[in-house]
Design a protein around this motif. Structure first.
Motif, short mmCIF file in Angstrom:
data_model
loop_
_atom_site.label_atom_id
_atom_site.label_comp_id
_atom_site.label_asym_id
_atom_site.label_seq_id
_atom_site.Cartn_x
_atom_site.Cartn_y
_atom_site.Cartn_z
N LEU A 1 0.83 -1.20 0.00
CA LEU A 1 0.00 0.00 0.00
C LEU A 1 0.86 1.26 0.00
CD1 LEU A 1 -2.84 1.19 0.10
CD2 LEU A 1 -2.75 1.02 2.60
N GLN B 1 -9.55 -5.68 1.11
CA GLN B 1 -9.36 -4.43 1.84
C GLN B 1 -8.23 -3.61 1.22
OE1 GLN B 1 -8.75 -6.47 5.65
NE2 GLN B 1 -10.57 -5.42 6.45
N GLU C 1 -8.52 0.21 -0.58
CA GLU C 1 -7.64 1.36 -0.31
C GLU C 1 -7.02 1.87 -1.61
OE1 GLU C 1 -6.90 2.97 2.50
OE2 GLU C 1 -8.17 1.75 3.81
#
Length: 401
Positions: free
Chosen positions: A41, A65, A69
């Motif tokens: 991320l 998830q 993001e």
């Protein structure tokens, strides 16, 4: 073309294998592996990749998830889920991914998935569609049932009986297959009552199209919106598909083109569902505007989204790896004159069928769009218009609507 790909998996052996495979497919692909989703991320925030391929079940953060993001910080990145622990039917419910692939993955399938994903991006010339596609939160994955059907088709020895069994196990699918098999278009001189005979009558390509469309519409069966009448839209799509194939036969196009026209007709309204699912308020605003102006809905949606539902459907079909001519027909549906050449094509069949179906089985209560007479003249069909509008095709009742 240089492309960047991030791969995320907490299992070192799987991660190394995936990275090695992708690097070996194309030297232009810059592939980076991450064994921690939070590290991946951070890398995305620093430099967004063209595509990210992530495992679903990981500690700290699940793949879905992570992709959610990434959707917010890098919406143009193509997002793919891979997993050997979650059923494909459950993966279709993951709304942050564009596509999925099961582990252990087949090298050829992985290569095809990534290449087609990049191709779908490259073919989007419309800037409005680029922006819309990049911001989609939810886009349906290629239905598992369709993948299973395609696998069955590869074994010609057992395909017929296996497909007939699949159809027989689904009441809704059986009804549609039997309706079409008993329609005047395929009239056999006797009434077909069992799925096996219907499969023999229609052929596997037709069955494949019906299975795909049924699966797609079921993906949205719980989607509610005051401007979305699922029953009417499905009826309109079915009518469009029937007429598109009939027109191809009437114009003596190859059987393959007629089958592709049927598929395009069944799926041409998919973009409407995607818009409602992702942008319900903007869709409602466009509908109110169309009612106030007493105008067709399509131009208002084009104003609101800078792209049409048909163009969005074409993008989805490209992602799914559907035939190129199906994608092209959907891309040109609202402006068929932009297609090169001046002959009757699959695009022509879809355009005419959609307009005829809108007058017989409208998908909504908005004003009808007028005919593009200049286009009909260009493809030599101006004299056919009166015959088409006189409903010279078999009546709806005969087709079991």
């Amino acid at each position: 073309m240089k492309r960047s790909i991030y791969v995320v998996d907490d299992q070192p052996a799987v991660l190394d294998t995936a990275v090695m495979i992708l690097r070996g497919i194309d030297a232009q692909w810059d592939v980076t592996g991450f064994n921690e989703p939070l590290v991946a991320l951070a890398a995305v925030k620093a430099k967004a990749p063209d595509l990210i391929l992530t495992d679903q079940l990981m500690p700290v953060m699940q793949g879905s998830q992570l992709l959610e993001e990434i959707r917010n910080i890098a919406p143009a990145t193509i997002r793919v889920i891979m997993s050997g622990y979650v059923s494909l039917s459950k993966l279709t419910l993951i709304t942050s991914a564009h596509q999925y692939i099961a582990k252990p993955f087949d090298i050829a399938k992985l290569r095809e998935l990534v290449r087609k994903s990049f191709s779908s991006q490259e073919r989007i010339i419309n800037k409005g569609l680029q922006s819309m596609a990049a911001s989609l939160r939810s886009i349906p994955s290629l239905p598992q049932v369709h993948q299973s059907l395609l696998e069955e088709l590869q074994d010609h020895r057992t395909a017929g009986s296996s497909i007939a069994s699949m159809v027989a196990d689904d009441a809704g699918l059986s009804i549609k297959v039997l309706q079409l098999a008993n329609s005047p278009l395929f009239g056999q001189g006797y009434f077909i009552t069992n799925p096996a005979d219907a499969v023999m009558c229609l052929g596997t390509e037709m069955i494949s199209s019906i299975v795909l469309s049924q699966s797609l519409f079921r993906h949205y069966e719980n989607l509610k919106h005051e401007d979305l009448d699922a029953a009417r839209i499905w009826g309109h799509c079915w009518e469009t598909a029937y007429l598109a194939q009939h027109l191809c036969r009437q114009k003596r196009l190859p059987r393959r083109k007629a089958e592709e026209a049927f598929l395009a007709g069944l799926l041409h309204e998919a973009g409407r569902y995607i818009l409602v699912d992702n942008f319900p308020e903007q869709f409602a605003t466009a509908c109110r505007s169309a009612r106030q102006a007493k105008s067709p809905l399509s131009p208002r949606l084009l104003e609101a989204f800078q792209a049409t539902p048909a163009q969005l459907t074409a993008y989805l079909m490209e992602l799914w790896g559907m035939p190129e001519e199906v994608v092209a027909a959907l891309s040109f549906q609202d402006n068929p004159q932009r297609e090169p050449g001046n002959t009757f094509t699959l695009t022509s069949a879809l355009y005419v069928a959609d307009h005829l179906a809108a007058r017989k089985v409208p998908p909504d209560d908005f004003a009808l769009e007028g005919w593009n007479v200049d286009y009909l003249k260009a493809i030599g069909c101006q004299d056919d218009l009166a015959q088409w509008e006189d409903q010279s095709f078999p009546q709806e009742a005969e087709r079991g609507h």
